[in-house]
Design a protein around this motif. Structure first.
Motif, PDB file in Angstrom:
ATOM      1  N   THR A 127       0.535  18.382  -3.022  1.00  0.00           N
ATOM      2  CA  THR A 127       1.458  18.139  -1.711  1.00  0.00           C
ATOM      3  C   THR A 127       1.609  16.618  -1.865  1.00  0.00           C
ATOM      4  N   TYR A 128       0.486  16.123  -1.605  1.00  0.00           N
ATOM      5  CA  TYR A 128       0.850  14.773  -1.147  1.00  0.00           C
ATOM      6  C   TYR A 128       0.354  13.724  -1.658  1.00  0.00           C
ATOM      7  N   THR A 129      -0.687  13.556  -2.194  1.00  0.00           N
ATOM      8  CA  THR A 129      -1.733  12.626  -3.097  1.00  0.00           C
ATOM      9  C   THR A 129      -0.508  12.376  -4.323  1.00  0.00           C
ATOM     10  N   GLY A 130      -0.142  13.358  -4.845  1.00  0.00           N
ATOM     11  CA  GLY A 130       0.711  13.756  -6.087  1.00  0.00           C
ATOM     12  C   GLY A 130       1.471  12.948  -6.189  1.00  0.00           C
TER      13      GLY A 130
ATOM     14  N   TYR B  95      -6.359  12.218   0.194  1.00  0.00           N
ATOM     15  CA  TYR B  95      -6.352  13.613   0.153  1.00  0.00           C
ATOM     16  C   TYR B  95      -8.742  13.837  -0.746  1.00  0.00           C
ATOM     17  N   ASN B  96      -8.868  15.031   0.535  1.00  0.00           N
ATOM     18  CA  ASN B  96     -10.496  15.436   1.019  1.00  0.00           C
ATOM     19  C   ASN B  96     -11.043  15.187  -0.701  1.00  0.00           C
ATOM     20  N   ALA B  97     -12.461  14.117  -1.352  1.00  0.00           N
ATOM     21  CA  ALA B  97     -13.101  14.376  -2.680  1.00  0.00           C
ATOM     22  C   ALA B  97     -14.417  15.136  -2.204  1.00  0.00           C
TER      23      ALA B  97
ATOM     24  N   VAL C  63       1.108  -1.048  -0.182  1.00  0.00           N
ATOM     25  CA  VAL C  63      -0.198  -0.136  -0.182  1.00  0.00           C
ATOM     26  C   VAL C  63       0.789   1.553   0.244  1.00  0.00           C
ATOM     27  N   PHE C  64       0.958   2.252  -1.020  1.00  0.00           N
ATOM     28  CA  PHE C  64       1.229   3.938  -0.889  1.00  0.00           C
ATOM     29  C   PHE C  64       0.261   4.757  -0.239  1.00  0.00           C
ATOM     30  N   ILE C  65       1.105   5.712   0.021  1.00  0.00           N
ATOM     31  CA  ILE C  65       0.512   6.511   1.850  1.00  0.00           C
ATOM     32  C   ILE C  65       1.138   7.512   1.938  1.00  0.00           C
ATOM     33  N   PRO C  66       1.211   8.806   1.704  1.00  0.00           N
ATOM     34  CA  PRO C  66       1.981   9.923   1.873  1.00  0.00           C
ATOM     35  C   PRO C  66       2.519  10.096   3.861  1.00  0.00           C
ATOM     36  N   LEU C  67       3.470  10.382   3.491  1.00  0.00           N
ATOM     37  CA  LEU C  67       4.708  10.321   4.827  1.00  0.00           C
ATOM     38  C   LEU C  67       4.571  12.214   5.164  1.00  0.00           C
TER      39      LEU C  67
END
Ligand SMILES: *Cc1c(COP(=O)(O)O)cnc(C)c1O
Length: 358
Positions: free
Chosen positions: A291-294, A320-322, A185-189
């Motif tokens: 900033t994060y998910t891209g 990220y908020n949708a 799983v890929f997730i921002p840190l």
């Protein structure tokens, strides 16, 4: 006596899991999925709702009338706190620091204002801490009680519990057959509560999924040492509330942090990140951020292209908020905000922020 963790329901869980069909085809894999935490709230979604359910629950339990939090000017965490504090009838004060300009910074500041949050900005961290202390002192003298303090990103051990639950939520979805147990799983840190909580939750739930954390903050904030510390503090907190919670361990070698997608600065968009944002929007209609998910999606694409893990089930955890709140802030005049924030509306956004004008 068994103590219960403070909790107030704010979100909509479980969040959906969907297949990223077209993107998968483009990178030549069959097994790419997205966990849509952007839909975690009906007013405002994203990863911060899970931690706020515990943190604002704690604020209510302590009968605080006000919460104070910290972050950068466009902080999704500060905004989520403003939105949900208001829903619970709590006053929210956000102590913020300058950041690179972007469309989303404007939107977030306006919505914070609409939600009645009091916002301040300080150039230096020491000033921010000093002013936060003074705010707390002032409330103490005026009302005889202090506001509830929420750390940046909500990443205290208590806030991190929200993402431990997310690990169990994923196990349930695996059991329901919505997805095969993911290999990775890929997730921002960022402030790390999200990645640490998920790592602990997956381990405790007995899943073998590898968490790949993509660093989007300075290495002083996001690193293995702090990762391990937060992991064990959170584990101990949960164990003290529920002795049946397993004492799972975390070896340093099993922490997988990707550093190469950060770029120059937090909230400074990168070419690779924005290419990923545009690609996913075009292929599967999902809106990511710079900033994060891209940056995280850029890491995922790079990994799948280079590594031979195309047969592995890969999950992109979309934090990220949708929810679209552009109607709510349309027509709100930024001159209502404190002066120090006007520059975000008067100066250009960063060059790579060519994406949305909503
Ligand atoms: C805050 C945030 C993150 C990072 O979460 P941390 O718990 O701070 O590491 C990731 N994605 C989005 C969209 C965020 O707002």
């Amino acid at each position: 006596m068994k103590q219960k963790a403070p909790y107030v329901p704010l979100g909509k869980f479980p969040t959906p899991i969907e297949k990223l069909r077209r993107l998968a085809k483009k990178i030549g894999t069959d097994h790419l999925y997205v966990k849509q935490d952007g839909l975690s709230g009906t007013l405002y979604g994203g990863n911060k709702i899970r931690s706020l359910e515990f943190l604002l629950g704690d604020a209510l339990r302590q009968k605080a009338g006000e919460v104070i939090t910290v972050g950068f000017a466009g902080s999704n965490h500060a905004l989520a706190t403003a939105v949900y504090a208001r829903k619970l009838g709590l006053k929210c004060t956000s102590m913020l620091m300058p950041q690179p300009n972007a469309q989303y910074v404007r939107q977030n500041l306006l919505l914070s204002y609409v939600c009645g949050a009091e916002i301040h900005q300080y150039r230096h961290l020491t000033a921010l801490y000093l002013q936060t202390f003074l705010q707390i002192l002032q409330r103490r003298l005026k009302y005889g009680k202090v506001p509830y303090m929420i750390p940046s990103g909500g990443s205290s051990p208590l806030g991190t519990v929200g993402y431990v639950n997310a690990g169990f939520e994923l196990r349930e979805q695996v059991e329901e057959g919505l997805i095969v147990e993911p290999g990775q799983v890929f997730i921002p840190l960022g402030t790390m509560g999200t990645a640490v909580g998920l790592t602990l939750g997956l381990k405790a739930a007995g899943l073998k999924t590898r968490v790949i954390s993509v660093r989007v903050v300075d290495a002083k904030l996001g690193n293995k040492k702090k990762f391990i510390k937060l992991f064990y503090e959170t584990r101990e907190l949960i164990h003290s509330l529920d002795p049946s919670f397993p004492k799972v361990d975390l070896s340093e070698s099993s922490i997988d942090i990707r550093h190469e997608f950060y770029g120059q600065q937090h909230a400074r968009f990168t070419k690779e990140g924005m290419a990923a944002v545009n690609l996913v929007e075009k292929s599967d209609g999902i809106r990511l951020d710079g900033t994060y998910t891209g940056k995280t999606m850029a890491a995922l694409i790079d990994h799948l292209k280079k590594q031979d893990s195309k047969d592995m089930v890969t999950l992109f955890w979309n934090t990220y908020n949708a929810r679209d709140f552009s109607d709510t802030v349309k027509g709100v005049d930024y001159h209502h905000l404190p002066r120090c924030f006007h520059r975000y509306f008067e100066e250009d956004v960063q060059p790579l922020d060519n994406h949305h004008s909503d």
